[in-house]
Design an enzyme around this catalytic site. Structure first.
Site, PDB file in Angstrom:
ATOM      1  N   LYS A  16      33.530  46.213  29.309  1.00 44.21           N
ATOM      2  CA  LYS A  16      32.072  46.372  29.480  1.00 44.21           C
ATOM      3  C   LYS A  16      31.682  47.811  29.800  1.00 44.21           C
ATOM      4  CE  LYS A  16      30.966  43.673  32.944  1.00 44.21           C
ATOM      5  NZ  LYS A  16      32.081  42.916  33.400  1.00 44.21           N
ATOM      6  N   ARG A  91      24.587  38.265  36.559  1.00 46.32           N
ATOM      7  CA  ARG A  91      25.919  37.673  36.632  1.00 46.32           C
ATOM      8  C   ARG A  91      25.850  36.170  36.804  1.00 46.32           C
ATOM      9  NH1 ARG A  91      29.335  42.032  37.256  1.00 46.32           N
ATOM     10  NH2 ARG A  91      30.952  41.628  38.754  1.00 46.32           N
ATOM     11  N   ARG A 128      44.336  49.399  34.758  1.00 49.57           N
ATOM     12  CA  ARG A 128      43.074  50.143  34.789  1.00 49.57           C
ATOM     13  C   ARG A 128      43.019  51.066  36.013  1.00 49.57           C
ATOM     14  NH1 ARG A 128      37.639  46.584  34.708  1.00 49.57           N
ATOM     15  NH2 ARG A 128      38.011  45.857  36.826  1.00 49.57           N
ATOM     16  N   ARG A 159      41.192  50.357  41.521  1.00 54.49           N
ATOM     17  CA  ARG A 159      40.079  49.909  42.366  1.00 54.49           C
ATOM     18  C   ARG A 159      40.614  49.012  43.475  1.00 54.49           C
ATOM     19  NH1 ARG A 159      35.553  47.588  38.313  1.00 54.49           N
ATOM     20  NH2 ARG A 159      35.636  45.929  39.849  1.00 54.49           N
ATOM     21  N   ARG A 170      37.597  36.764  40.758  1.00 56.22           N
ATOM     22  CA  ARG A 170      36.465  37.197  39.929  1.00 56.22           C
ATOM     23  C   ARG A 170      36.446  36.480  38.587  1.00 56.22           C
ATOM     24  NH1 ARG A 170      38.220  42.458  41.015  1.00 56.22           N
ATOM     25  NH2 ARG A 170      37.542  43.424  39.093  1.00 56.22           N
TER      26      ARG A 170
END
Ligand code: ADP
Length: 227
Positions: A16, A91, A128, A159, A170
């Site tokens: 995204k 969301r 990531r 992160r 999530r």
């Protein structure tokens, strides 16, 4: 002719953020990422950051009241009046309905759902790394590499909510809460689903082609989706 107002949805790790940056540049509208706004608030130690941090680290959504205030303020800024690419908001169904009541019935031109299977996103998230300076994403050559140099000269790190626990949380929330929003957007005829596997360039081409079809001929005529 007004610029486009686009929502981008997709599971965590679907790409995204990367695609929103590209799309916003192409459309000449701001890229508004609620995740980036919240991470910046946490880094700045503001009241918003203080309230959001525990939810974020646990992989939970921050409460709707908090995020709705953030989005309402941001959308009132002059650069967002003519269009935007919204990344990470809405969301859930309540956020989607709140957005429509905030902006009006014909507020949204299209919602792009970037579709990537679960096993692929889990692998992507493990590698990531996000730059602390410019927020762009780098891919670690090996998931065990904790930090790497970003092209901007900053340092890209994992992160704090990309732990295995928070990620699985999530992804479960995505199925529970975002899926109903996706169905609602589809019932409003706003949803475009795009295959998110392959290279960022390939996915970008698919998104642009899908949006051209979805919003043609208005955007096409005004030359908004320029290559
Ligand atoms: P991801 O898509 O990988 O979860 P984001 O950067 O979009 O990453 O969001 C990071 C975190 O910020 C989320 O896990 C959540 O805690 C919070 N967040 C972002 N957007 C929203 C939103 N629209 N509603 C509630 N919480 C949000």
């Amino acid at each position: 002719m007004s610029r486009m107002r686009v929502l981008v949805l997709g599971r965590q790790g679907a790409g995204k953020g990367t695609q929103c940056v590209r799309l916003a540049r192409r459309l000449g509208v701001p890229h508004i990422s609620t995740g980036d706004v919240l991470r910046a608030a946490v880094r700045a130690g503001s009241e918003l950051g203080r309230q959001a941090t525990s939810f974020m680290e646990a992989g939970q959504l921050v409460p709707d009241e908090l995020i709705l205030g953030v989005v309402a303020d941001r959308l009132q800024e002059p650069d967002a009046r003519e269009g935007f690419v919204l990344d990470g908001f809405p969301r859930n169904l309540a956020q989607g309905q709140a957005l429509v009541s905030m902006l009006g019935d014909d507020a949204i031109d299209a919602a792009v759902d970037i579709d990537v299977p679960n096993d692929v996103v889990i692998r992507r998230i493990a590698s990531r790394r996000v730059c602390g300076d410019c927020a762009s994403i780098s891919v670690a050559p090996d998931p065990a590499v904790p930090a790497m140099a970003c092209a901007c000269g900053g340092r890209a790190v994992q992160r704090t909510d990309d732990t295995e626990f928070a990620v699985s949380r999530r992804l479960a929330i995505y199925e529970e809460q975002t899926r109903p929003l996706v169905h609602w957007l589809s019932s409003l005829d706003l949803l475009v689903t795009v295959d998110g596997t392959g290279s960022p360039d390939q996915v970008e081409t698919r998104i642009v082609d899908a949006l051209r079809l979805a919003v043609a001929p208005a955007a096409e005529a005004s030359g908004e989706l320029v290559s």
